[in-house]
Design an enzyme around this catalytic site. Structure first.
Site, short mmCIF file in Angstrom:
data_model
loop_
_atom_site.label_atom_id
_atom_site.label_comp_id
_atom_site.label_asym_id
_atom_site.label_seq_id
_atom_site.Cartn_x
_atom_site.Cartn_y
_atom_site.Cartn_z
CB SER A 1 -0.95 -0.03 1.18
OG SER A 1 -1.85 1.10 1.12
CG ASP B 1 -4.09 -1.61 0.31
OD1 ASP B 1 -3.15 -2.01 0.51
OD2 ASP B 1 -4.83 -0.87 0.98
#
Length: 547
Positions: free
Chosen positions: A180, A322
């Site tokens: 991320s 993510d």
């Protein structure tokens, strides 16, 4: 009372320090005033086997002084690992503000000196093959250190401060992972050389970037269009991360970066993208995928370079989101791929930071209750997830939500050294919201200050692995490289990273100088008639002086 006031002043100096050198000076003064310097000087404590460490230290010193080189090699073979006698216990590095027991530091220094001594020892004492076998085997046994950068939205700029300090101190590991927001920092570090990183981390550059990032975030979240424009995120990634594949990035920097991505579809597993598993994937597309927060940014298709140098989809039927959802800190995968067993964690994930231990002051009861609570939460999620999976397609959204929550809870969010921000909770609504230039720079400075107390611990705990890495680099591409006829590469050398562009250039320079050395050696060992030349050369100056 006076000492307490002085200690508070020193702690304030540490909090307000503008550089690591200032923090270090105040920390050393704090230890001297608080009595922790005396604690460092005394060997005895129940936290490690000080008698064993003292015995081994004296033995290594004795073997070197007696020139017992085979005995020294045998002694190092006996126990060269990071937790000898419990000296790697984290509590030993948390009591004093700066450093740990001097016995441990002296022992590690002696190990380092002995390794360098053996590496440069003449082959008449220890053969080249014995050296090669020992260093390759010890490198695998001792392991390597890795830096893992967590997810955390805009808090990811905190990682920039951590990396900045580690790089300035020469302690930045070669193995780095990011998920991320952490993937963006890993992408920046893994695609810039050391000289370029110095420019990136320059104060003026940081202010310039902070101003740009703040204006982009402002447009993204407070513009006329309520929907977030993914093109703004792409512009940030394109500006900070060069257009390189993982293999090209490794060739350029020698840093082995890995980026975690999670599948957007079910029945798929997360992936760790790097120069080993996906060498042709573009780092930019991996960062974009790892930053694609579900429900905020659309899933991303990875892109890779084909044999013609053209960009094409990588696994075109799959899209990714993510990476922190599935594997925020991929310690097990890094260990399998890069022989890492020591992990430095920069953690800003707001899900994990409230529960992580700061300073090692939690009682055994609170630690046990915390572990019990996490375990019960995981089992409860497993129960509900089983129900949702039996319902199949009837509850698709609920099933996807439970899988995401379970993945977040079913992770380990700590390492051997944990660098955690001073704030315990950050409003989740602000993780992807407007951030000002001042707030962004404050995050970077916060990362620097959070890293200061861990710098000496990192230096001590990674000194042996860094020394062995340097020695093996010299054996493979530098001044210690032996001729091919003098040794055979052991099987343990297969775990070594592949050569970079700079390594191959160094190897070519080395091989070019070897024939010249051999030719000079042959000319010295020619027939007796040829041996008279030096004598005649010496005679000429005598005649000139006589004249």
């Amino acid at each position: 009372m006076r000492n307490a006031r002085k200690l508070r002043q020193l702690e304030k100096q540490m909090d307000n320090s503008t550089s690591y050198e200032e923090w270090r000076e105040a920390a050393i003064a704090h230890d001297e005033l608080s009595g922790q310097k005396r604690w460092r000087e005394v060997d005895q404590t129940s936290q490690y086997d000080y008698a064993q460490i003292r015995l081994r230290l004296d033995r290594l010193r004795s073997l070197r002084s007696r020139h017992d080189y085979q005995g020294l090699l045998f002694a190092l073979n006996e126990g060269i690992h990071g937790n000898m006698g419990g000296m790697g216990r984290s509590s030993l590095y948390l009591r004093a503000k700066f450093g740990t027991k001097q016995l441990i530091e002296q022992y590690i220094d002696e190990i380092e000196d002995s390794l360098r001594f053996l590496a440069e020892l003449k082959t008449e004492e220890i053969s080249t093959q014995e050296k090669i076998d020992f260093f390759y085997r010890s490198n695998i046994c001792f392991g390597r250190s890795a830096l893992m950068l967590s997810g955390g939205g805009v808090l990811g700029f905190y990682h920039m401060g951590v990396v900045r300090v580690l790089h300035a101190q020469g302690l930045l590991p070669r193995v780095i992972s990011g998920s991320s927001a952490g993937s963006l920092v890993a992408g920046v570090v893994g695609t810039h050389s050391d000289e370029e990183l110095q420019q990136v981390f320059d104060a003026s550059s940081m202010h310039f970037e902070a101003e740009k990032e703040a204006s982009v975030f402002s447009r993204m979240f407070f513009g006329s269009n309520a929907q977030i424009d993914v093109r703004d995120l792409a512009s940030i990634v394109d500006r900070l991360v060069p257009d390189l594949t993982f293999q090209e990035a490794y060739e350029k920097t020698g840093r082995q970066i890995s980026i975690t991505v999670a599948p957007a579809e079910k029945h798929q597993r997360s992936r760790l993208l790097n120069a080993i598993t996906s060498p042709n994937v573009y780092v930019r597309s991996a960062v974009m995928a790892s930053c694609a927060v579900p429900g905020v940014f659309p899933p991303v298709m990875l892109m890779a370079k084909n044999v013609h140098g053209e960009s094409q989809p990588y696994l075109p039927t799959r899209k990714w989101v993510d990476g922190s959802i599935a594997d925020d800190l991929p310690a097990k995968r890094l260990s399998r791929l890069f022989s890492t067993n020591h992990f430095i964690v920069s953690m800003v994930n707001p899900i994990a930071t409230p529960f992580l231990n700061r300073g090692g002051k939690r009682s055994k009861l609170s630690s046990s209750l915390g572990s019990l609570g996490i375990g019960m939460g995981r089992e409860l999620l497993n129960f509900y997830r089983g129900i949702a999976q039996r319902q199949g397609d009837n509850w698709p959204r609920f099933n996807l939500l439970l899988n995401g929550i379970h993945s977040l809870m079913d992770q380990e969010y700590s390492g051997d050294i944990n660098i955690i921000p001073s704030f315990r909770w950050y409003n989740p609504a602000k993780l992807l919201s407007h951030i000002s230039e001042k707030e962004l720079l404050a995050l970077v400075e916060g990362g620097e200050h959070s890293a200061y107390p861990h710098i000496e611990t990192i230096r001590v705990c990674t000194k042996i692995s860094r020394t062995m890495e340097e020695i093996l680099q010299r054996f493979e591409y530098g001044d210690l490289r032996p001729t091919e006829a003098d040794y055979r590469r052991p099987r343990s050398s297969r775990r070594r990273p592949q050569a970079t562009r700079a390594d191959r250039e160094a190897l070519r320079e080395h091989t070019a100088t070897v024939p010249q050395r051999k030719s000079r050696a042959k000319s010295r060992s020619k027939s007796p008639a040829g041996a008279k030349a030096p004598a005649r050369a010496k005679a000429k100056p005598d005649k000139s002086r006589a004249a």
